[in-house]
Design a protein around this motif. Structure first.
Motif, mmCIF file in Angstrom:
data_model
loop_
_atom_site.group_PDB
_atom_site.id
_atom_site.type_symbol
_atom_site.label_atom_id
_atom_site.label_comp_id
_atom_site.label_asym_id
_atom_site.label_seq_id
_atom_site.Cartn_x
_atom_site.Cartn_y
_atom_site.Cartn_z
ATOM 1 N N HIS A 12 0.851 -1.184 0.000
ATOM 2 C CA HIS A 12 0.000 0.000 0.000
ATOM 3 C C HIS A 12 0.891 1.239 0.000
ATOM 4 C CE1 HIS A 12 -2.752 3.112 1.439
ATOM 5 N NE2 HIS A 12 -3.695 2.370 0.896
ATOM 6 N N ARG A 17 1.711 -1.728 3.914
ATOM 7 C CA ARG A 17 1.301 -3.106 4.188
ATOM 8 C C ARG A 17 1.083 -3.854 2.877
ATOM 9 N NH1 ARG A 17 -1.997 -3.996 8.843
ATOM 10 N NH2 ARG A 17 -3.677 -4.634 7.458
ATOM 11 N N ALA A 19 -0.507 -5.302 -0.100
ATOM 12 C CA ALA A 19 -1.788 -4.917 -0.692
ATOM 13 C C ALA A 19 -1.705 -5.175 -2.187
ATOM 14 C CB ALA A 19 -2.077 -3.442 -0.425
ATOM 15 N N PRO A 20 -2.819 -5.471 -2.804
ATOM 16 C CA PRO A 20 -2.783 -5.682 -4.249
ATOM 17 C C PRO A 20 -2.582 -4.350 -4.960
ATOM 18 C CG PRO A 20 -5.045 -5.703 -3.468
ATOM 19 C CD PRO A 20 -4.175 -5.564 -2.243
ATOM 20 N N THR A 52 -4.036 -11.579 -1.615
ATOM 21 C CA THR A 52 -5.187 -10.698 -1.371
ATOM 22 C C THR A 52 -6.061 -10.600 -2.619
ATOM 23 O OG1 THR A 52 -3.921 -8.747 -2.009
ATOM 24 C CG2 THR A 52 -3.984 -9.266 0.333
ATOM 25 N N HIS A 56 -10.556 -10.421 -4.398
ATOM 26 C CA HIS A 56 -11.090 -9.449 -5.361
ATOM 27 C C HIS A 56 -11.549 -10.150 -6.640
ATOM 28 C CE1 HIS A 56 -9.820 -5.808 -3.109
ATOM 29 N NE2 HIS A 56 -8.863 -6.605 -2.666
ATOM 30 N N ALA A 160 -12.211 -1.869 -9.996
ATOM 31 C CA ALA A 160 -12.067 -3.259 -9.579
ATOM 32 C C ALA A 160 -13.106 -3.598 -8.531
ATOM 33 C CB ALA A 160 -10.669 -3.463 -9.008
ATOM 34 N N ALA A 161 -13.319 -4.885 -8.325
ATOM 35 C CA ALA A 161 -14.257 -5.318 -7.286
ATOM 36 C C ALA A 161 -13.654 -5.053 -5.916
ATOM 37 C CB ALA A 161 -14.542 -6.801 -7.441
ATOM 38 N N SER A 162 -14.525 -4.890 -4.926
ATOM 39 C CA SER A 162 -14.020 -4.721 -3.567
ATOM 40 C C SER A 162 -13.589 -6.078 -3.021
ATOM 41 C CB SER A 162 -15.093 -4.101 -2.680
ATOM 42 O OG SER A 162 -16.182 -4.989 -2.559
ATOM 43 N N PHE A 163 -13.028 -6.060 -1.839
ATOM 44 C CA PHE A 163 -12.545 -7.305 -1.230
ATOM 45 C C PHE A 163 -13.710 -8.055 -0.595
ATOM 46 C CE2 PHE A 163 -11.151 -9.663 2.482
ATOM 47 C CZ PHE A 163 -10.098 -10.397 1.978
ATOM 48 N N ALA A 164 -13.800 -9.342 -0.876
ATOM 49 C CA ALA A 164 -14.833 -10.166 -0.254
ATOM 50 C C ALA A 164 -14.160 -11.351 0.415
ATOM 51 C CB ALA A 164 -15.835 -10.650 -1.289
ATOM 52 N N ILE A 165 -14.248 -11.403 1.729
ATOM 53 C CA ILE A 165 -13.541 -12.451 2.462
ATOM 54 C C ILE A 165 -14.027 -13.830 2.037
ATOM 55 C CG2 ILE A 165 -15.102 -12.386 4.434
ATOM 56 C CD1 ILE A 165 -11.633 -12.700 5.370
ATOM 57 N N GLY A 166 -15.304 -13.919 1.674
ATOM 58 C CA GLY A 166 -15.847 -15.206 1.245
ATOM 59 C C GLY A 166 -15.110 -15.736 0.020
ATOM 60 N N MET A 167 -14.821 -14.829 -0.922
ATOM 61 C CA MET A 167 -14.087 -15.246 -2.120
ATOM 62 C C MET A 167 -12.648 -15.579 -1.762
ATOM 63 S SD MET A 167 -15.262 -12.600 -5.045
ATOM 64 C CE MET A 167 -16.971 -12.273 -5.418
ATOM 65 N N ARG A 169 -11.593 -16.817 0.908
ATOM 66 C CA ARG A 169 -11.562 -18.119 1.573
ATOM 67 C C ARG A 169 -11.693 -19.255 0.574
ATOM 68 N NH1 ARG A 169 -15.902 -18.174 6.302
ATOM 69 N NH2 ARG A 169 -17.145 -18.308 4.418
#
Ligand code: SF4
Ligand code: SF4
Lengths: 256, 634
Positions: A12, A17, A19-20, A52, A56, A160-167, A169
Motif C-alpha cells: 500500500h 502493508r 496490498a494488491p 489478497t 477481489h 475493480a471489485a471490492s474485497f470479499a472475504i468469502g471469495m 476463503r
C-alpha cells in the motif's frame, strides 16, 4: 478461453502493508468480463500481497516460489508456457516495492507475443482480441491483435471489485518451486511514494465547507483565451504575452 | 340452546380454528436457522414486556394506544367471558353476560376507533387491502356478540340474539382468516416475538444496540436467502402490523431514496413464503423494478430477486425505525445481515464504497491516509503521545474526522479545553487505527474484526482511566461493540466530559450572547447510547436560548451521514441534511449545535438559508474564553 493475470508483491503506497496493486485488480475485473477461467500468477518469495487478489474475484493463484531477489522472468515464462493461456494481463507500472513495470515487456519478448499497453476495455471474437488503449488527454485507440497476447491495464479501466472475504476463503493457491535465477544486485534507488499535489486555491482556514468549495471550484486553473483563426503574428504575440505573464520569459525589452 | 350458548360454542370453534392457523404460521418459521431462546423466561416476561416496553412505544400515539387497548382488551375479555358461559354453574348467568356485554361494548368502541382512523380517508402510512377491511370485521364480531350478550341479559324475545350470533360468527370467522397472512397475524406473532426476541436485553434496560458479530467461520457469510435468517428473525418480520411508524421516521424515505422500512419488513415477511399476500402500503420511493420472486431458498437481494440492492444501501443505520416500531422489530440487524452477504460473499457494494473498504483493509483507515497524519490538525497544540507517557487519565480517541478540516477545528477546541481544565490526556497518534465503524455498517465484518482486534491489542498496552471521543460512531464501537472482541473500556463522549468539567468548576463559562440555538442529536449518541441530557445540560450552562426541533432526543432525525450512506450515495429526490437543516431553521435558530463529525459535515454541506453549524466544543471554548478577563493569565 483462458486468462492469466500477473500479480506483483504490492505494498500500500501509504501504509506499506501488503496490498494488491490497483491496476492488477482492474485486470482481474477485465479478465472476468471475458471469461470464467481466470487465474493469477505470481513468482517471488512471499505471496502475501498476491493472495489478497483472491478476495477481489480471482479463483485460483499460482505461486512460483523463488528466493528473495531472484529474477521472476524465467519462472513466469515457464508457468505461462505450461498453462497456455490465451491472454495474459498485467498491471501498468510499478505501484510500490521492487517493481519496474518492465516485466510485461520482457515476457512478451521472451514469449514472442504481441503486447498492448494501457488497455481500458477488452472484447474477444474468433480468437481476435479487440483492445481499447488509453492515450494521454482522454484519447482512445482501438487495437486488434490475434491471441495469444499480453496486455497491461491502465488505471482508467473500470473499477475493480471490492474485497470479499468469502471469495478469499474459497480461492486456492497452488504452490510450486520456481526457476532460480539469481541476479547481480542491480542498482535500484528507492524513494518514498509521493502523490503529486493537486493545485487548488484554498480558502482561509476556518472557512465553511461552502466557502471552501467555492474557492476550490471558482479559481481552478489560470484561465485562458481561445483565438479562432488568428494570424501567425497575433498568435505569436498572444503566446509571448502569456509566457511573460507567467514569468517564463523576461518582460518585453524596451517597455517600462 | 339459546343464542348465548351458541355464541360460546362458536367462539370455542373459532379458537380451535385459530390454533390450527397458528400452528401453520409457526411452521413457516421453521425454515430459519436455529436460535437459542430462553423460552421460560421469555414467556413469563410477555406481560411485562407488553405492558411496559411495547406500551412505551405505542403511547407516543395516544389515539392508537387507546384504540388498541379498547379493541384488544375488549376482544380478549369478552371472548373469554363468553366461553365461561359453557361452564355449567355459570351457564345462563345474567351477571356473566352483563360483564361480557360491557366487554364487547368496550371492544366495539375500539373497533369504531380503528374504523374512524381509516375512513373516510386512509393516512398514507397505513396499508389498505385486508387492513382496510379489518374494522368492518371487528365491528361485526363485537357488535354481533354485544347483541347476543344483551339478549342473554335482558331476555329479549325475537330474532335479535340470533341475528347477532350470525353477524358475530361471520366477523369472527373473518378475523381468524386474517391470522395467517392478514392484520391479525401481529397478535400471535407479536406475542411470541416478545417471548423469543433476538435481543432480550432490550427489555432489561440494556442498550442492546451493538451489532451482533457475524460468524466468520460459517459456510456462508451474512444472509443470502430467507433460510439464512434465524427463525426468530422470521418471526419478527411476521409480527409487523404495517402501522407505518417506521416509514414516517425513516430519513431515507423522506428524502425519496428507494427505501421504506415498512415495505422492507413486508418483503422480508413475504420472502420465506411461496405466495405472500400483496402489499398494499406505500412503496419504496422511486422503486427499482425487481423480479419479485420469493421462497425460503431464493436470493433476497438483487434485481432478479425480491429487494433491489439500492434499497439496502440507502439505509443510514440511524435506528429511527427500530425506535418507533411497536412490534420491536430490528430493521437494522436485518439490513446489515443482508449487506454482509453482498459485501463479504459477492463483493457487490456500491461503487463509492469500494475505495473506503479497500483502504480500511490495506491502510487501516477508510481514506487511505497515513495514520501518523491524524494528529496534523493539532499543529502547535500540545498533543502528548501515550507511547511516550505510558499512561494517562483520559485517552483522546481522534477518529477519522481528525483528517477533515471541519472536525479538526472541533478537536482543536476540545484539546484546548482539556488543557485549560488541567486534564491529564494523551492520544495514540500513529497507533490509532480506524475503529472500523464504516466497514462494519457496510457489511464488511471481516475488516471490522481485524481493525477491532488490532486496536484492542494496542489499547491493551497502555494504562488509562477512560477514553474520550468527539465522534459518537467511534464511541458506540469502542463502548458497545468492542466488548464482543474482548475490549472493555469506559468511553465518554466530549459532551458528557465537558458537562462534568463545567459542573465541578474546572471550566469557568461566561454566557455567550449567541442568540437562539437548537441542538441536533447524533443518532449514535442519542438513540444508540441514550445520551440526550448531557449535551443539553452543557448548552444550558452557556446561557443561550435553546429551542427544540420537533424531532429531538431519542426521536431525532438523522443527518444522513451514518451507515456508510454518504459513500454509498444512493440518489434520492432530496437530500437528508437539507431536510434536517430546514427543520433546524424552522425553529428560528441561528445556530445549530452538533456533537458529531458526520453531522457537522452533512449539515455544513447544506447551502442556502442555513443556520451556523457549531460543535459543542467550539461553543464551550467560546464561553470559556469569554469568561477569562482580557489580559488575565490563563
Ligand atoms: S416494522 Fe414496526 S413500525 Fe414499521 S410498519 Fe411494521 S410494526 Fe409498524
Ligand atoms: S435505520 Fe434509519 S435509514 Fe435505515 S431503515 Fe431505519 S429509519 Fe430508515
Amino acid at each position: 478461453m483462458k486468462a492469466l493475470v500477473l500479480l506483483s508483491d504490492g505494498r500500500h503506497p501509504v501504509s506499506g502493508r501488503p496490498a494488491p496493486a490497483g491496476t492488477e485488480l482492474q485486470a482481474i475485473a477485465l479478465a472476468r468480463g471475458l471469461t470464467e477461467e481466470v487465474a493469477g500468477l505470481y513468482a517471488g518469495p512471499d505471496a502475501a500481497a498476491a493472495r489478497t487478489a483472491l478476495g477481489h474475484g480471482l479463483a485460483r493463484l499460482e505461486h512460483r516460489r523463488l528466493p528473495e531477489g531472484d529474477d521472476p522472468l524465467p519462472s513466469l515464462a515457464a508457468a505461462i508456457a505450461a498453462a497456455a493461456p490465451d491472454l495474459v494481463l498485467a498491471g501498468r507500472r510499478a505501484g510500490a516495492g521492487a517493481q519496474t513495470g518492465l516485466v510485461p515487456y520482457q515476457l512478451a519478448e521472451a514469449l514472442g507475443w504481441p503486447l498492448v499497453p494501457d488497455v481500458v476495455a477488452l472484447t474477444v471474437a474468433d480468437g481476435v482480441l479487440e483492445a481499447v488503449q488509453a492515450l494521454p488527454k482522454g484519447a482512445r485507440r482501438r487495437w486488434r491483435v490475434k491471441l495469444p497476447a499480453l496486455v497491461t491495464v491502465h488505471p482508467a479501466a473500470p473499477v475493480a471489485a471490492s474485497f470479499a472475504i468469502g471469495m478469499a476463503r474459497s480461492g486456492h493457491v497452488e504452490d510450486a518451486p520456481g526457476i532460480d535465477a539469481p541476479q547481480d544486485g542491480t542498482a535500484l534507488e528507492e524513494r518514498p511514494y509521493r502523490p503529486r499535489p493537486r493545485l487548488i486555491a484554498s480558502a482561509a482556514a476556518g472557512a465553511s465547507a461552502a466557502e471552501r468549495l467555492k474557492a476550490a471550484t471558482q479559481s481552478a486553473g489560470p484561465g485562458g483565451r481561445v483565438m479562432v483563426d488568428p494570424t501567425p503574428e497575433e498568435a505569436a504575440r498572444a503566446i509571448l504575452e502569456h509566457l511573460r505573464a507567467l514569468g517564463v520569459l523576461k518582460p518585453a525589452p524596451g517597455r517600462d | 340452546m339459546n343464542a348465548a350458548s351458541a355464541l360460546s360454542l362458536v367462539i370455542v370453534a373459532l379458537a380451535i380454528l385459530l390454533a390450527v392457523e397458528a400452528v401453520r404460521v409457526a411452521r413457516r418459521w421453521h425454515v430459519g436457522r436455529p436460535a437459542s431462546v430462553d423460552w421460560w423466561a421469555g414467556l413469563a416476561a410477555i406481560p411485562k414486556r407488553y405492558l411496559v416496553d411495547v406500551h412505551h412505544v405505542v403511547a407516543r400515539d395516544p389515539y392508537a394506544a387507546r384504540m388498541h387497548a379498547l379493541a384488544a382488551g375488549g376482544l380478549l375479555a369478552g371472548s373469554a367471558l363468553a366461553v365461561l358461559g359453557l361452564v355449567p354453574p355459570l351457564a345462563g348467568s345474567r351477571w356473566l353476560w352483563a360483564l361480557a356485554a360491557i366487554a364487547f361494548l368496550v371492544a366495539l368502541a375500539g373497533g369504531g376507533m380503528v374504523g374512524r382512523r381509516r375512513y373516510p380517508t386512509r393516512p398514507a402510512r397505513l396499508s389498505g387491502g385486508a387492513f382496510q377491511r379489518l374494522p368492518l370485521l371487528l365491528v361485526g364480531y363485537f357488535g354481533g356478540a354485544l347483541l347476543v350478550a344483551l339478549d342473554a341479559v335482558l331476555d329479549l324475545t325475537g330474532p335479535l340474539g340470533w341475528l347477532g350470533l350470525v353477524v358475530a360468527s361471520l366477523g369472527g370467522f373473518g378475523l381468524v382468516r386474517l391470522l395467517a397472512d392478514g392484520p391479525m397475524r401481529h397478535a400471535f406473532a407479536g406475542a411470541l416475538h416478545l417471548a423469543a426476541h433476538p435481543r432480550p436485553g432490550r427489555f432489561e434496560g440494556e442498550r442492546a444496540t451493538a451489532l451482533i458479530p457475524a460468524d466468520l467461520d460459517a459456510p456462508r457469510l451474512g444472509v443470502a436467502v430467507p433460510a439464512d435468517f434465524a427463525w426468530n428473525r422470521l418471526l419478527g418480520f411476521d409480527a409487523c402490523i404495517q402501522c407505518g411508524r417506521c416509514e414516517v421516521a425513516c430519513p431515507a424515505f423522506a428524502a425519496g431514496q428507494p427505501l421504506n422500512p415498512k415495505r422492507l419488513i413486508q418483503d422480508l415477511a413475504g420472502s420465506f413464503k411461496d405466495a405472500p399476500p400483496a402489499y398494499r402500503g406505500s412503496d419504496y420511493p422511486q422503486a427499482r423494478p425487481v423480479a419479485g420472486v420469493s421462497g425460503p431458498e431464493r436470493p433476497i437481494v438483487g434485481a432478479g430477486a425480491l429487494i433491489h440492492p439500492d434499497t439496502i444501501w440507502s439505509c443510514t443505520t440511524c435506528r429511527a425505525c427500530v425506535e418507533e416500531c411497536p412490534m420491536m422489530i430490528e430493521h437494522v440487524d436485518a439490513i446489515v445481515d443482508l449487506r454482509r452477504f453482498q459485501t463479504m460473499e459477492l463483493a457487490a457494494v456500491p461503487a463509492g464504497a469500494i475505495a473506503p473498504l479497500s483502504e480500511s483493509r490495506y491502510a487501516e483507515e477508510p481514506g487511505g491516509r497515513a495514520l501518523a497524519a491524524r494528529t496534523d490538525f493539532a499543529a502547535g497544540l500540545p498533543l502528548p503521545l501515550i507511547a511516550e507517557k505510558g499512561s494517562c487519565d483520559v485517552l483522546l480517541w481522534l477518529g477519522s474526522g481528525a483528517y477533515e478540516l471541519r472536525h479538526g477545528r472541533t478537536l482543536r477546541a476540545l484539546v484546548e479545553l482539556l488543557r485549560r481544565a488541567g486534564i491529564d490526556y494523551a492520544v495514540l497518534g500513529p497507533e490509532e487505527r480506524d475503529c472500523g465503524d464504516l466497514a462494519r455498517r457496510l457489511g464488511d465484518e471481516a475488516t471490522f474484526a481485524d481493525l477491532a482486534r488490532a486496536n484492542i491489542a494496542t489499547l491493551g498496552r497502555y494504562r488509562f482511566n477512560r477514553i474520550l471521543t468527539a465522534d459518537p460512531h467511534a464511541l458506540h464501537v469502542l463502548r458497545n461493540e468492542y466488548p464482543a472482541f474482548g475490549g472493555h473500556y469506559e468511553v465518554v463522549h466530549h459532551s458528557a466530559l465537558l458537562d462534568e468539567l463545567a459542573a465541578d468548576g474546572r471550566l469557568a463559562l461566561a454566557a455567550a450572547p449567541d442568540g437562539r440555538l437548537t441542538y441536533h442529536d447524533p443518532c449514535y449518541l442519542g438513540r444508540y447510547n441514550g445520551e440526550t441530557d448531557a449535551p443539553r445540560r452543557l448548552l444550558d450552562r452557556l446561557g443561550l436560548e435553546r429551542v427544540e426541533m420537533e424531532r429531538h432526543g431519542k426521536r431525532s432525525m438523522c443527518c444522513g451521514g451514518g451507515g456508510g450512506a454518504p459513500v454509498s450515495d444512493i440518489a434520492g429526490e432530496r437530500r437528508i441534511p437539507d431536510i434536517r437543516m430546514a427543520q433546524a431553521r424552522a425553529t428560528g435558530a441561528k445556530t445549530v449545535a452538533v456533537a458529531c463529525p458526520q453531522c457537522a459535515a452533512m449539515l455544513e454541506g447544506v447551502t442556502g438559508d442555513v443556520a451556523e453549524v457549531r460543535d459543542l466544543a467550539e461553543l464551550v471554548l467560546a464561553a470559556v474564553e469569554a469568561a477569562v478577563p482580557q489580559g488575565a493569565p490563563r
